[in-house]
Each structure stands twice: as C-alpha cells, then as structure tokens.
Scaffold this motif. Structure first.
Motif, PDB file in Angstrom:
ATOM      1  N   GLY A   1      -3.111   5.554   0.627  1.00 31.07           N
ATOM      2  CA  GLY A   1      -3.602   4.514   1.517  1.00 31.07           C
ATOM      3  C   GLY A   1      -2.536   4.028   2.496  1.00 31.07           C
ATOM      4  O   GLY A   1      -1.443   4.597   2.599  1.00 31.07           O
ATOM      5  N   LEU A   2      -2.853   2.961   3.196  1.00 32.95           N
ATOM      6  CA  LEU A   2      -1.996   2.439   4.258  1.00 32.95           C
ATOM      7  C   LEU A   2      -1.045   1.377   3.718  1.00 32.95           C
ATOM      8  O   LEU A   2      -0.923   1.180   2.507  1.00 32.95           O
ATOM      9  N   LEU A   3      -0.361   0.690   4.612  1.00 31.97           N
ATOM     10  CA  LEU A   3       0.575  -0.361   4.236  1.00 31.97           C
ATOM     11  C   LEU A   3      -0.146  -1.545   3.602  1.00 31.97           C
ATOM     12  O   LEU A   3      -1.282  -1.869   3.981  1.00 31.97           O
ATOM     13  N   ASP A   4       0.507  -2.198   2.654  1.00 33.60           N
ATOM     14  CA  ASP A   4      -0.040  -3.383   1.984  1.00 33.60           C
ATOM     15  C   ASP A   4       0.137  -4.593   2.901  1.00 33.60           C
ATOM     16  O   ASP A   4       1.258  -5.029   3.168  1.00 33.60           O
ATOM     17  N   GLU A   5      -0.984  -5.132   3.390  1.00 36.46           N
ATOM     18  CA  GLU A   5      -0.932  -6.187   4.403  1.00 36.46           C
ATOM     19  C   GLU A   5      -0.524  -7.545   3.852  1.00 36.46           C
ATOM     20  O   GLU A   5      -0.314  -8.490   4.615  1.00 36.46           O
ATOM     21  N   ARG A   6      -0.370  -7.667   2.540  1.00 38.23           N
ATOM     22  CA  ARG A   6       0.144  -8.919   1.988  1.00 38.23           C
ATOM     23  C   ARG A   6       1.584  -9.164   2.412  1.00 38.23           C
ATOM     24  O   ARG A   6       2.038 -10.309   2.457  1.00 38.23           O
ATOM     25  N   PHE A   7       2.325  -8.099   2.724  1.00 33.64           N
ATOM     26  CA  PHE A   7       3.730  -8.267   3.100  1.00 33.64           C
ATOM     27  C   PHE A   7       3.866  -8.844   4.507  1.00 33.64           C
ATOM     28  O   PHE A   7       4.840  -9.533   4.788  1.00 33.64           O
ATOM     29  N   PHE A   8       2.972  -8.548   5.395  1.00 32.09           N
ATOM     30  CA  PHE A   8       2.974  -8.992   6.783  1.00 32.09           C
ATOM     31  C   PHE A   8       4.169  -8.431   7.544  1.00 32.09           C
ATOM     32  O   PHE A   8       4.029  -7.825   8.587  1.00 32.09           O
ATOM     33  N   LEU A   9       5.380  -8.641   7.020  1.00 35.66           N
ATOM     34  CA  LEU A   9       6.601  -8.259   7.724  1.00 35.66           C
ATOM     35  C   LEU A   9       7.731  -8.105   6.710  1.00 35.66           C
ATOM     36  O   LEU A   9       8.010  -9.038   5.946  1.00 35.66           O
ATOM     37  N   TYR A  10       8.380  -6.937   6.692  1.00 37.85           N
ATOM     38  CA  TYR A  10       9.484  -6.581   5.792  1.00 37.85           C
ATOM     39  C   TYR A  10       9.020  -6.261   4.366  1.00 37.85           C
ATOM     40  O   TYR A  10       8.131  -6.907   3.833  1.00 37.85           O
ATOM     41  N   TRP A  11       9.652  -5.264   3.781  1.00 40.39           N
ATOM     42  CA  TRP A  11       9.428  -4.751   2.435  1.00 40.39           C
ATOM     43  C   TRP A  11       8.142  -3.930   2.301  1.00 40.39           C
ATOM     44  O   TRP A  11       7.944  -3.281   1.283  1.00 40.39           O
TER      45      TRP A  11
END
Length: 316
Positions: free
Chosen positions: A187-197
């Motif tokens: 899947g794609l990036l985990d959007e809970r991080f929003f920015l960094y990590w």
C-alpha cells in the motif's frame, strides 16, 4: 531492437516554493532516461498560472494535481502515486521539489532496481549548498531508542567512499524509487504521519514483506535541506519529527517509547530553563504537544499551528 526501459513516473509534491520546483523540473528535463513521466502535486488551490509554469519547465510533466489544501507529505504524495499507477508506471519515484538531479541518476537507480527485483531504492544525496558533502547515503536503525544513524552523513564522498550498492534500514522519501509490485503489496504511505517518519515506516513495512531497501551511490542528487519547513531546527520540524517518532515507535519499536518521552521532557526543560534561543518557548511546546497528541491518538494535520507556531510545511 534495444530493450525498452521500464516506465518511471516521478511524483513531486509542492507547497509554496515554485522557483525551487521549477529548478527541480528543469534538471529532470535533462535526465538521460527516455521513459519518464512527471506528476506534480500542489498542496493548495488550483492555479492556471502554476499549471502553465510547471508544464513549461519540463515536457515530461504529464499531470498536475491540486489537493485544494495542505494535505501533508503523505497524503499529497499518495495522490500523486495513485495517478502514477493509473498511468501504467512500473516504478514510482518520490522526489522532493527542493532537489536537483544528475542526468544519469535515474537510469542508474532503475537499473539496480531491475537487477535486484521489487524493492525501494535511493541515490546518494548531497547538500545543494555544499555539493561534495553527503546528506544521506543510508541509515542504521537502533530499536532500543527508536532512532536512525546515517553513516557517511556530513562527510565528503572522497572521505566516505563505499561506491557499491548497499542495504539500508530505510530510504529517505527525499528521493525514493519504489517498484509497482511493492506498492500493490504494502500500500501507500501512512497518512497519520502527515510529515516525517512516514518514509521510514513505509520501508519497514516493505522489508517485513521481504522486499529490499537499498542505496545506489553511483546515482546522485543534491538537496536544499529543509527549505519547506523553515530550517533544520524550526519548531514545526521539531513537532512533526517528535510526533512521528512516537507513532513509529508504537508501530515498530514499542519498547523505546518511555525513553523517547523522557528524552523529549529533558529537551523541553533545557529549552525553557537554559536555552537563550528566541524560539525556545515554541520549540518546548512542540515537544509537549507532540507527546499529548500521540497519547490522544491525533495524527494527520491536527493542531499544527498552535503546536509549532506557524503553518505546516512538508518535505524530508
């Protein structure tokens, strides 16, 4: 007949620095890789002027998307990657808008990805302001404290050496080539991080499924470090890196969480009691707010202006 090269779609996220983006696109225009398309995602409202400027900077731009607001690095990049996959990309390249690339960087990177099989691969990245000094060439993870050490960082390439491709615990999202097979699997990036990590989490998810993460030193780009977040030590960056580290720890290194909170408390106390920096109050609050938001399960873009003392940015 020559063997066709795999289709690569570069996804470039932009927030506010149009001149930086246009310089990046002009460098990609010179890339010695024939089968390349570019999707630009603007984290803001639609602008015909922006669209025209972007398409004028590179003939390889096939799509310009507008999120309508600052969706953050993860969500903005995900929008671009969905578009890239719909355009038939065999590999997707995440690339910061504050970079410039060597003409041969993509051919070298893609050749390694094709030779090694599906995975995530990154180039050797140098400081734009000091073109011989390494910014990133791989990282080693210490799960006991949930932190990464970047061997070779801040050394010249001549001093560091190590020209052969090597495994890494994560590839920075500043420039990351990911195979379609990986995207379809994890899947794609985990959007809970929003920015960094979010890039580190993504790589850990890929490695957990048996995919390789590697650095290809002969592929080179240059990075205008942290231009979208107000600099290396801004309150904004402090907040997002702290909150992201706590979320990452909960997912991948739960035993380190108490140590991290103790570290943040110590740093906030030092800022309040001993530091003479003009933004010490905002940076101390950024640490405190990061811990509180993690405890409350708040992710994405919530509470950002109050936490960091400014509008949220994006970048790696």
């Amino acid at each position: 007949m020559p063997t066709p090269v795999p289709k690569v779609c570069a996804v470039i996220l932009n927030l506010a620095d149009t001149p930086c983006l246009l310089e990046c696109l002009r460098s990609l225009e010179k890339a010695a890789y024939g089968n390349l398309e570019i999707v630009v995602v603007h984290n803001g409202p639609r602008s015909e002027e922006f669209d025209k400027a972007v398409r004028g900077a590179s003939s390889r731009v096939s799509e310009v998307l507008f999120t309508g607001y600052n969706a953050g690095f993860a969500a903005g990049s995900n929008a671009g990657m969905r578009a890239a996959l719909s355009r038939g990309a065999e590999h997707v390249l995440l690339l910061n808008d504050d970079t410039v690339v060597a003409p041969d960087f993509l051919g070298t990177l893609t050749a390694q990805a094709e030779a090694d099989g599906p995975g995530m691969f990154g180039p050797r990245i140098f400081y734009f302001s000091e073109p011989e000094k390494i910014w990133f060439t791989g990282a080693v993870f210490d799960g006991s404290v949930c932190s990464f050490t970047p061997p070779g960082a801040d050394l010249t390439e001549a001093a560091w050496g190590r020209p052969e491709p090597a495994d890494t615990d994560y590839v920075t999202g500043c420039c990351l080539l990911v195979s379609r097979k990986v995207l379809e699997t994890i899947g794609l990036l985990d959007e809970r991080f929003f920015l960094y990590w979010e890039d580190a989490d993504w790589c850990f998810r890929a490695r957990a499924r048996g995919f390789r993460c590697g650095i290809v030193p002969s592929s080179r780009i240059w990075h205008k470090v942290s231009s979208s977040t107000g600099g290396e030590g801004s309150p904004l960056k402090t907040y997002y890196k702290a909150r992201g580290r706590l979320l990452f720890s909960g997912l991948h290194a739960p035993g380190a969480k108490k140590k991290i909170i103790h570290e943040f408390a110590r740093d906030a106390a030092w800022l309040l009691l001993k530091s003479g920096a003009p933004d010490r109050w905002r940076k101390a609050w950024a640490y405190i707010k990061a811990v509180l938001d993690n405890y409350m399960g708040r992710g994405g873009g919530r509470g950002l202006v109050r936490a960091a003392g400014g509008e949220p940015g994006h970048g790696n």
